[in-house]
Design an enzyme around this catalytic site. Structure first.
Site, PDB file in Angstrom:
ATOM      1  N   HIS A 217       7.801   2.450 -12.970  1.00 50.45           N
ATOM      2  CA  HIS A 217       6.763   2.601 -13.996  1.00 50.45           C
ATOM      3  C   HIS A 217       7.338   3.144 -15.296  1.00 50.45           C
ATOM      4  CE1 HIS A 217       4.182   3.558 -10.260  1.00 50.45           C
ATOM      5  NE2 HIS A 217       3.884   2.327 -10.630  1.00 50.45           N
TER       6      HIS A 217
ATOM      7  N   HIS B 242       6.248   6.056 -17.851  1.00 51.63           N
ATOM      8  CA  HIS B 242       5.356   7.209 -17.915  1.00 51.63           C
ATOM      9  C   HIS B 242       5.208   7.675 -19.357  1.00 51.63           C
ATOM     10  CE1 HIS B 242       4.836   8.608 -13.552  1.00 51.63           C
ATOM     11  NE2 HIS B 242       5.366   7.391 -13.505  1.00 51.63           N
TER      12      HIS B 242
ATOM     13  N   HIS C 186       1.190   7.655 -15.907  1.00 49.61           N
ATOM     14  CA  HIS C 186       1.595   6.328 -16.371  1.00 49.61           C
ATOM     15  C   HIS C 186       1.221   6.132 -17.831  1.00 49.61           C
ATOM     16  CE1 HIS C 186       1.545   4.269 -12.155  1.00 49.61           C
ATOM     17  NE2 HIS C 186       2.308   5.338 -12.198  1.00 49.61           N
TER      18      HIS C 186
ATOM     19  N   HIS D 239      -5.465   1.575 -13.048  1.00 54.46           N
ATOM     20  CA  HIS D 239      -4.111   1.370 -12.538  1.00 54.46           C
ATOM     21  C   HIS D 239      -4.055   0.159 -11.609  1.00 54.46           C
ATOM     22  CE1 HIS D 239      -0.293   1.762 -10.589  1.00 54.46           C
ATOM     23  NE2 HIS D 239      -0.921   1.637  -9.441  1.00 54.46           N
TER      24      HIS D 239
ATOM     25  N   HIS E 269      -2.299  -0.694 -16.116  1.00 55.20           N
ATOM     26  CA  HIS E 269      -1.797   0.148 -17.206  1.00 55.20           C
ATOM     27  C   HIS E 269      -0.668  -0.607 -17.901  1.00 55.20           C
ATOM     28  CE1 HIS E 269      -2.608   4.045 -14.677  1.00 55.20           C
ATOM     29  NE2 HIS E 269      -3.717   3.617 -15.259  1.00 55.20           N
TER      30      HIS E 269
ATOM     31  N   ASP F 168       2.528  -0.071 -15.909  1.00 56.94           N
ATOM     32  CA  ASP F 168       2.675  -0.618 -14.555  1.00 56.94           C
ATOM     33  C   ASP F 168       3.689  -1.751 -14.567  1.00 56.94           C
ATOM     34  OD1 ASP F 168       0.733   1.086 -13.590  1.00 56.94           O
ATOM     35  OD2 ASP F 168      -0.854  -0.416 -13.568  1.00 56.94           O
TER      36      ASP F 168
ATOM     37  N   HIS G 239       9.693   5.800  -8.067  1.00 54.13           N
ATOM     38  CA  HIS G 239       9.007   6.583  -7.034  1.00 54.13           C
ATOM     39  C   HIS G 239       9.609   6.271  -5.668  1.00 54.13           C
ATOM     40  CE1 HIS G 239       5.547   8.028  -9.480  1.00 54.13           C
ATOM     41  NE2 HIS G 239       5.850   6.964 -10.214  1.00 54.13           N
TER      42      HIS G 239
ATOM     43  N   ARG H 221       8.469  11.353  -7.142  1.00 52.62           N
ATOM     44  CA  ARG H 221       9.226  10.842  -8.284  1.00 52.62           C
ATOM     45  C   ARG H 221      10.704  11.149  -8.015  1.00 52.62           C
ATOM     46  NH1 ARG H 221       5.345  12.576 -13.355  1.00 52.62           N
ATOM     47  NH2 ARG H 221       3.440  11.763 -12.448  1.00 52.62           N
TER      48      ARG H 221
END
Length: 185
Positions: A82, A84, A101, A109, A118, A121, A159, A176
């Site tokens: 992702h 962030h 995100h 999401h 998002h 994403d 992640h 994370r």
């Protein structure tokens, strides 16, 4: 960034350029100025704060190409990838300083969620059996600048698990485990 990723990114950009239709010229045959290519890098740190790879980001007229070369990830697993919203990767805090995100449009999401995804994403990625992740991902929802959809100064995140593409607010992707701040090249 290793030579192989930079070469692959250049080849992908050349293919994009070849596939893009030519623009019409004005009656006086004046040529439009060439678009500048914007690049940035990110150095990833793992959950212990150790350097575990890098990314090269290339801005295009239609989005951002992200080429990664990471190591030390869980072998043979699928991981979420992702963008962030935060501007820091503090391993001592579990990379929570990277925030949520990147979502400038306030969308839901996930690719499978109504009203999603998002802007930050991106598709799940499979880590090789040796714990490396060498991929190229194109995100058409963002730009490599500091505008409303700009990601310069934001973070890239890996992640521990795969994103389910629908759980709110972040896809139930787990811890994370690698984070990199997007900065100038």
């Amino acid at each position: 960034m290793p030579y192989r990723s930079a070469t692959r990114a250049a080849a992908v950009l050349a293919a994009i350029a070849l596939a893009t239709p030519a623009m019409s010229l004005a009656a006086d045959d004046a040529k439009a100025p060439a678009a500048e290519t914007t690049t940035a890098t990110a150095t990833f740190v793992d959950a212990s704060g150790r350097d575990n790879g890098s990314a090269t980001l290339t801005g295009t007229p239609t989005g951002v190409l992200i080429a990664t070369d990471l190591r030390g990830l869980p072998p043979g697993t699928w991981v979420a990838f992702h963008i962030h919203e935060g501007d820091a990767c503090d391993a001592e805090q579990g990379h929570k300083t990277a925030g949520g995100h990147f979502n400038p449009d306030g969308r839901a999401h996930g690719y499978l969620a109504e009203g999603g995804p998002h802007a930050g994403d991106m598709p799940n990625q499979q880590v090789a059996q040796d714990g490396t992740l060498v991929v190229e991902v194109f995100n058409s929802a963002v730009r490599l600048d500091q505008g409303d959809t700009g990601i310069m100064g934001r973070t890239l995140m890996i992640h521990a698990g795969r994103d389910d593409y629908r759980s709110q607010p972040a896809g139930a992707a787990g811890d994370r485990i690698a984070c990199g701040v997007i900065g100038g090249a």
